[in-house]
Scaffold this motif. Structure first.
Motif, mmCIF file in Angstrom:
data_model
loop_
_atom_site.group_PDB
_atom_site.id
_atom_site.type_symbol
_atom_site.label_atom_id
_atom_site.label_comp_id
_atom_site.label_asym_id
_atom_site.label_seq_id
_atom_site.Cartn_x
_atom_site.Cartn_y
_atom_site.Cartn_z
ATOM 1 N N LYS A 72 -4.275 2.822 -8.388
ATOM 2 C CA LYS A 72 -5.212 3.507 -7.501
ATOM 3 C C LYS A 72 -6.348 2.579 -7.093
ATOM 4 N N LEU A 73 -6.639 2.551 -5.798
ATOM 5 C CA LEU A 73 -7.808 1.822 -5.311
ATOM 6 C C LEU A 73 -9.030 2.697 -5.540
ATOM 7 N N ASP A 74 -10.038 2.116 -6.148
ATOM 8 C CA ASP A 74 -11.163 2.875 -6.688
ATOM 9 C C ASP A 74 -12.213 3.209 -5.622
ATOM 10 N N VAL A 124 -12.343 -4.183 -4.070
ATOM 11 C CA VAL A 124 -12.130 -2.829 -4.598
ATOM 12 C C VAL A 124 -11.212 -2.939 -5.810
ATOM 13 N N SER A 125 -11.608 -2.299 -6.880
ATOM 14 C CA SER A 125 -10.861 -2.384 -8.137
ATOM 15 C C SER A 125 -9.560 -1.583 -8.081
ATOM 16 N N LEU A 126 -8.580 -2.074 -8.815
ATOM 17 C CA LEU A 126 -7.311 -1.358 -9.006
ATOM 18 C C LEU A 126 -7.367 -0.652 -10.345
ATOM 19 N N ARG A 127 -7.168 0.657 -10.339
ATOM 20 C CA ARG A 127 -7.245 1.470 -11.535
ATOM 21 C C ARG A 127 -5.879 2.028 -11.903
ATOM 22 N N PRO A 128 -5.676 2.382 -13.159
ATOM 23 C CA PRO A 128 -4.407 3.008 -13.551
ATOM 24 C C PRO A 128 -4.181 4.296 -12.768
ATOM 25 N N LEU A 129 -2.943 4.548 -12.418
ATOM 26 C CA LEU A 129 -2.602 5.724 -11.624
ATOM 27 C C LEU A 129 -2.307 6.913 -12.546
ATOM 28 N N LEU A 176 -5.323 12.906 -1.501
ATOM 29 C CA LEU A 176 -4.487 11.728 -1.715
ATOM 30 C C LEU A 176 -5.342 10.578 -2.234
ATOM 31 N N ASP A 177 -4.680 9.617 -2.843
ATOM 32 C CA ASP A 177 -5.304 8.356 -3.221
ATOM 33 C C ASP A 177 -4.631 7.244 -2.433
ATOM 34 N N LEU A 178 -5.413 6.271 -1.992
ATOM 35 C CA LEU A 178 -4.811 5.060 -1.448
ATOM 36 C C LEU A 178 -4.541 4.148 -2.625
ATOM 37 N N CYS A 179 -3.297 3.716 -2.731
ATOM 38 C CA CYS A 179 -2.881 2.901 -3.876
ATOM 39 C C CYS A 179 -2.279 1.585 -3.404
ATOM 40 N N PHE A 180 -2.152 0.660 -4.322
ATOM 41 C CA PHE A 180 -1.623 -0.666 -4.010
ATOM 42 C C PHE A 180 -0.778 -1.137 -5.172
ATOM 43 N N MET A 181 0.384 -1.670 -4.853
ATOM 44 C CA MET A 181 1.270 -2.228 -5.867
ATOM 45 C C MET A 181 1.279 -3.754 -5.709
ATOM 46 N N PHE A 237 0.832 -1.199 0.000
ATOM 47 C CA PHE A 237 0.000 0.000 0.000
ATOM 48 C C PHE A 237 0.869 1.251 0.000
ATOM 49 N N ALA A 238 0.292 2.354 -0.461
ATOM 50 C CA ALA A 238 0.916 3.669 -0.338
ATOM 51 C C ALA A 238 -0.154 4.734 -0.509
ATOM 52 N N GLU A 239 -0.038 5.802 0.247
ATOM 53 C CA GLU A 239 -0.869 6.976 0.034
ATOM 54 C C GLU A 239 -0.114 7.888 -0.928
ATOM 55 N N ILE A 240 -0.748 8.232 -2.035
ATOM 56 C CA ILE A 240 -0.071 8.991 -3.078
ATOM 57 C C ILE A 240 -0.830 10.288 -3.348
ATOM 58 N N TYR A 241 -0.121 11.392 -3.266
ATOM 59 C CA TYR A 241 -0.756 12.691 -3.516
ATOM 60 C C TYR A 241 -1.339 12.743 -4.921
ATOM 61 N N ASN A 242 -2.550 13.308 -4.996
ATOM 62 C CA ASN A 242 -3.177 13.555 -6.292
ATOM 63 C C ASN A 242 -3.102 15.060 -6.567
ATOM 64 N N PRO A 243 -2.083 15.505 -7.303
ATOM 65 C CA PRO A 243 -1.893 16.948 -7.512
ATOM 66 C C PRO A 243 -3.001 17.581 -8.344
ATOM 67 N N TYR A 244 -3.801 16.750 -9.004
ATOM 68 C CA TYR A 244 -4.899 17.278 -9.813
ATOM 69 C C TYR A 244 -6.075 17.733 -8.950
ATOM 70 N N LEU A 245 -5.992 17.440 -7.634
ATOM 71 C CA LEU A 245 -7.069 17.826 -6.723
ATOM 72 C C LEU A 245 -6.743 19.081 -5.931
ATOM 73 N N GLY A 246 -5.527 19.594 -6.064
ATOM 74 C CA GLY A 246 -5.144 20.770 -5.289
ATOM 75 C C GLY A 246 -4.042 21.541 -5.974
ATOM 76 N N ASP A 247 -3.577 22.604 -5.304
ATOM 77 C CA ASP A 247 -2.560 23.443 -5.925
ATOM 78 C C ASP A 247 -1.312 23.617 -5.063
ATOM 79 N N ASN A 248 -1.165 22.803 -4.017
ATOM 80 C CA ASN A 248 0.041 22.886 -3.188
ATOM 81 C C ASN A 248 1.069 21.875 -3.691
ATOM 82 N N HIS A 249 1.946 22.336 -4.565
ATOM 83 C CA HIS A 249 2.903 21.430 -5.193
ATOM 84 C C HIS A 249 4.348 21.796 -4.870
#
Length: 223
Positions: free
Chosen positions: A148-150, A218-223, A168-173, A112-124
């Protein structure tokens, strides 16, 4: 370059790592200095730094859960460009996790990993370290195999103030790249265990967990 584990808050490398964290992460993502004592001494939590010419130039924290045969990447910090730090940290982390899974008689199911989704905010900004830019990191983690976990994701603030942290998105590798979903119960078990250290849970997080309990997978989607 050396890959060195920190297991004590009094280790001379720890203040350097903590300062690096404060330089690149927002305050709500950084656990206060003194609260690191127990996590560092926990054998299940693995904190390593990349040391180059005596300086901490990168770090990673992760953990392995033998009962579920999964791992969690808490964070990866690239503090200086031009040293192939991302590859160095990822390779050494994977070797360590593979060894832990082998000792458990298994092949690692995934991480697992929590991955920032920069498309949801402007703090980069992230301390002005370009390698830590969320757009860059998201693509790098996609290259590593994270998906990405859907479901809509929030997590409790590490300030333990009951606030929900979004963006953030919760993701899984998965170790098996052909995997298209994982059990929802695994996500629930993992999240409730992982965030047990924070007693102040936001209502949004509690509702998210309740929603997951109603799902089978829960489905795994492209990141």
């Amino acid at each position: 370059m050396e890959f060195i584990r920190i297991t004590n808050i009094n280790d001379e490398l720890f203040p350097k790592m903590h300062n690096l964290m404060k330089e690149v992460f927002p305050p709500e993502e950084v656990l206060e200095f003194s609260l690191w004592k127990e996590p560092l001494e926990d054998p299940g939590i693995r904190v390593f730094v990349a040391v180059h010419e005596g300086e901490v130039v990168g770090a990673t924290e992760y953990r392995y859960y033998p009962d579920w045969n999964i791992a969690m990447t808490d964070f990866t910090i690239i503090g200086k460009p031009g040293l192939s730090l991302g590859r160095f940290l990822a390779q050494n982390r994977q070797k360590d996790l593979d060894a832990l899974a082998t000792a458990n008689g298994k092949e690692l199911f995934g991480m697992f990993a929590e991955i920032y989704n920069p498309y949801l905010g402007d703090n980069h900004d992230f301390g002005g370290v370009q390698a830590m830019n969320p757009f860059v990191r998201r693509e790098v983690l996609s290259h590593l195999g994270y998906k990405k976990l859907d479901f809509p994701y929030v997590h409790p603030s590490w300030l333990n103030d009951g606030e929900a942290v979004e963006g953030l998105d919760l993701c899984f590798m998965p170790s098996d790249d052909s995997l298209t979903e994982i059990p929802a119960s695994l996500i629930v078990d993992f999240l409730t265990t992982y965030y047990a250290v924070l007693p102040e849970k936001p209502a949004k997080w509690l509702q998210m967990v309740e929603n997951l309990k109603k799902e089978i997978s829960v489905s795994l989607r492209p990141l």
